[in-house]
Design a protein around this motif. Structure first.
Motif: not given
Length: 300
Positions: A10-12, A28, A92-93, A96-97, A196
């Motif tokens: 999800r991060l990617y 997101n 987190l949102k 994230s990508r 990153w």
């Protein structure tokens, strides 16, 4: 609770699962028009839709956790936990990508009192005039800082995926050991780090220009206890970073990790401190800390 592998995907930008060709296709969200608002996600276990039109009440079982008390409370420990979890989710949102989606109610931590279906709420329950309380103003300031960081750091808002998969992102255990995405996936609900990579990425932005940014380190601890986390080394090029492992003698770049913020520490005391690679950092329970790498030249 989800595995670290799912969280990493999800991060990617969910590229593998959803087949996105660009991070800009990924939205997101932590809450939209249906379901709990952000603050209600950490204030209620169950939906409280008693005043709604029942036949249209289609979101009756949202995934909330009340932190030990259903609804409003004056317990300062529970209030601190709820605010920390809200900061955790929004961080987190934003990091994230993809594109972070905001709603006004979530930005100011407005409650619907456990009502999970805003379409069916009586109109009289909607406030005519909003006056923000202290914790709401603080959270709004926090969201502003996240937005400013994302705007400032090109590394956090790349418009394309790396053509070779994921060599522009690296995963680490708390002890600083490089992890593959498969290894990370076998660790359920544990502390880990995301790096990153900002330089030599070979990625172009939406205007076709080379994307060169700063190296960003994100420490993530979803556990209920604090963790000691090692700062990783940085090499002078992305190729060396990809090939670096625990046993090689790759020349590392001299510099320090400058803390941008820690969701467990109140502003402005959560930034400005710098840490050398190899040092240990105490990451509080259910917290995220974000760092930018600064080489020796930029530190002078």
């Amino acid at each position: 609770r989800i595995s670290n592998g799912v969280m990493a995907k999800r991060l990617y930008g969910s590229r593998d699962d959803l087949g996105y060709k660009s991070p800009m296709e990924c939205a997101n969200v932590t809450g939209v028009h249906d379901g709990f608002t952000l603050i209600d996600l950490v204030s209620y276990n169950d939906a409280h839709n008693e005043g709604n039109c029942g036949e249209f009440d289609f979101v009756s079982h949202p995934p909330g956790w009340n932190c030990g008390h259903e609804g409003p409370t004056k317990d300062p420990r529970i209030e601190r936990t709820r605010l920390k979890l809200c900061r955790f989710m929004e961080t987190l949102k934003f990091l994230s990508r993809g594109i972070p989606i905001l709603t006004f109610k979530n930005v100011i931590l407005e409650t619907q009192h456990g009502n999970s279906n805003n379409f069916c709420r009586p109109a009289r329950e909607e406030p005519v005039e909003r006056r923000l309380e202290g914790f709401q103003e603080q959270f709004l300031d926090f969201i502003s800082r996240l937005s400013a960081l994302r705007h400032e750091e090109m590394t956090l808002r790349r418009a394309t995926f790396h053509p070779d998969g994921q060599p522009d992102v690296f995963w680490y255990s708390p002890l600083g050991r490089r992890l593959s995405i498969e290894e990370l996936g076998r660790k359920r609900n544990s502390c880990f780090c995301v790096h990153w990579a900002g330089k030599d990425s070979g990625i172009l932005d939406h205007q076709g220009l080379p994307l060169l940014g700063n190296d960003i380190l994100i420490m993530i601890n979803p556990l209920g206890v604090s963790e000691r986390v090692v700062f990783p080394n940085i090499t002078s090029s992305l190729e060396e970073q990809v090939n670096m492992n625990d046993s090689c003698s790759t020349k590392v770049q001299k510099g320090k990790w400058a803390r941008l913020f820690d969701t467990d520490i109140a502003a402005p005391f959560d930034c400005f401190e710098c840490f050398s690679p190899g040092l240990l950092y105490r990451l509080a329970a259910q917290s995220i800390a974000v760092f930018r790498f600064r080489n020796e030249t930029s530190l002078e």
